[in-house]
Motif scaffolding. Sequence first.
Motif, short mmCIF file in Angstrom:
data_model
loop_
_atom_site.label_atom_id
_atom_site.label_comp_id
_atom_site.label_asym_id
_atom_site.label_seq_id
_atom_site.Cartn_x
_atom_site.Cartn_y
_atom_site.Cartn_z
N THR A 140 0.84 -1.21 0.00
CA THR A 140 0.00 0.00 0.00
C THR A 140 0.88 1.26 0.00
N LEU A 141 1.92 1.24 0.81
CA LEU A 141 2.81 2.42 0.87
C LEU A 141 3.44 2.70 -0.49
N ARG A 142 3.83 1.62 -1.19
CA ARG A 142 4.44 1.80 -2.51
C ARG A 142 3.39 2.31 -3.50
N ALA A 143 2.18 1.78 -3.39
CA ALA A 143 1.12 2.18 -4.33
C ALA A 143 0.79 3.66 -4.19
N VAL A 144 0.89 4.20 -2.97
CA VAL A 144 0.54 5.62 -2.78
C VAL A 144 1.78 6.52 -2.79
N LYS A 145 2.93 5.92 -3.16
CA LYS A 145 4.19 6.68 -3.33
C LYS A 145 4.67 7.37 -2.06
N LYS A 146 4.47 6.72 -0.95
CA LYS A 146 5.06 7.23 0.30
C LYS A 146 6.58 7.10 0.16
N GLY A 174 -8.73 2.92 4.87
CA GLY A 174 -9.17 2.82 3.47
C GLY A 174 -8.06 3.04 2.46
N LEU A 175 -6.83 3.29 2.92
CA LEU A 175 -5.77 3.64 1.97
C LEU A 175 -5.44 2.49 1.01
N GLY A 176 -5.65 1.26 1.45
CA GLY A 176 -5.38 0.13 0.57
C GLY A 176 -6.52 -0.15 -0.39
N GLY A 177 -7.62 0.62 -0.27
CA GLY A 177 -8.78 0.40 -1.13
C GLY A 177 -9.38 -0.99 -0.90
N GLN A 178 -10.25 -1.38 -1.80
CA GLN A 178 -10.90 -2.69 -1.67
C GLN A 178 -9.87 -3.82 -1.77
N LYS A 179 -8.84 -3.57 -2.57
CA LYS A 179 -7.85 -4.61 -2.86
C LYS A 179 -7.08 -5.07 -1.62
N SER A 180 -6.69 -4.12 -0.78
CA SER A 180 -5.75 -4.47 0.30
C SER A 180 -6.28 -4.15 1.69
N THR A 182 -7.80 -5.67 4.20
CA THR A 182 -7.46 -6.54 5.33
C THR A 182 -5.97 -6.52 5.64
N LEU A 183 -5.16 -6.57 4.58
CA LEU A 183 -3.70 -6.56 4.78
C LEU A 183 -3.24 -5.22 5.35
N HIS A 184 -3.84 -4.15 4.85
CA HIS A 184 -3.52 -2.79 5.32
C HIS A 184 -3.84 -2.67 6.82
N ALA A 185 -5.01 -3.15 7.21
CA ALA A 185 -5.40 -3.03 8.63
C ALA A 185 -4.46 -3.84 9.52
N ALA A 186 -4.17 -5.07 9.12
CA ALA A 186 -3.33 -5.94 9.96
C ALA A 186 -1.91 -5.40 10.07
N ALA A 187 -1.34 -5.00 8.94
CA ALA A 187 0.06 -4.51 8.95
C ALA A 187 0.16 -3.17 9.67
N ALA A 221 -8.76 2.45 -11.04
CA ALA A 221 -7.51 1.80 -10.62
C ALA A 221 -7.47 1.70 -9.09
N PHE A 222 -8.29 2.52 -8.44
CA PHE A 222 -8.41 2.47 -6.97
C PHE A 222 -9.89 2.46 -6.64
N THR A 223 -10.30 1.51 -5.80
CA THR A 223 -11.72 1.46 -5.42
C THR A 223 -11.84 1.73 -3.93
N GLN A 224 -12.51 2.82 -3.64
CA GLN A 224 -12.71 3.22 -2.24
C GLN A 224 -13.56 2.20 -1.48
N LEU A 225 -13.35 2.12 -0.19
CA LEU A 225 -14.20 1.27 0.64
C LEU A 225 -15.58 1.90 0.79
#
Length: 295
Positions: A140-146, A174-180, A182-187, A221-225
Amino acid sequence: MFDVHHSHTLFRPPAEAYSLIIRIMDGCPWNQCTFCGMYKGVPCRFLSVEKMDAEIAGARKTYPQAQRIFLADGDVMALSFEKLKAVLQRLNERFPRLARVNVYANGHSILQKSDAELRELRALKLSTLYMGLESGHEETLRAVKKRETAEEMIEAGQRAQSAGLKISVMILTGLGGQKSSTLHAAATADALNRMQPRLLSALRVIPIPGTELYDQEKSSAFTQLTEHQAMEELRQTIQGLELESTVFRANHSSNILPMEGRFPKDKNRLLDELDALLASGVLDTASPGAPPLSL
Ligand code: SF4
């Protein structure tokens, strides 16, 4: 030629509402995060030491008894150690009642300072560093160019706190969008558990016109929750938190439910509040819902 007249919007954390704000820079040295519209079109510039002096002298005339000062803009910690030290020394000289100086600080800028330098800045009353972790999920961090990796931000937070500074960490639901989601929340919960920030703020990501994230949403390309998913994700994050002494706030206008509490004692109460909301049927399960009136 640098003009000390700043024409763009001033951003400050909500907790700095009663601080004296002195602007010693414009913009953010990174300015590439896809979700961030704060400094779009604002060239990053630090004032010269002489001009910083002039700003400090002007602020002193307005409020000589200031105890809390917030230095703006986006990443004052990116100043070289020597310059930041000079600014803090000048603030200590000019404001006899000064108790603390707070700034936005990116992980990269914290890591540029040695442990000894961080301690020296703390001794000069640098106090709270507001740091955007946003997510602990590397993809997620790479996708949003942090700019930083999660590991770098964890290290930055740990080193700052070891030097006696407080870190106030922001995360974005919600930064990981629909795609990520669960992984975003856990990490994110894992990263926070390793950082043990004194203050934690959860905001909800809302794609803002003019940002790359907004364009990505428009092109799918990004789907909001949905509203419901955003609250489920926040619940998952809170469930995963094992914080020993943290003040938690989710009261920014982007949040669906304003929440506040202290970890660890309020964790179950916060989960109960979210469970009640999730079960209430009022949350939109098909869309992110109406954007807040102000962000
Ligand atoms: S989120 Fe922070 S680091 Fe990223 S562009 Fe905005 S101000 Fe800069």
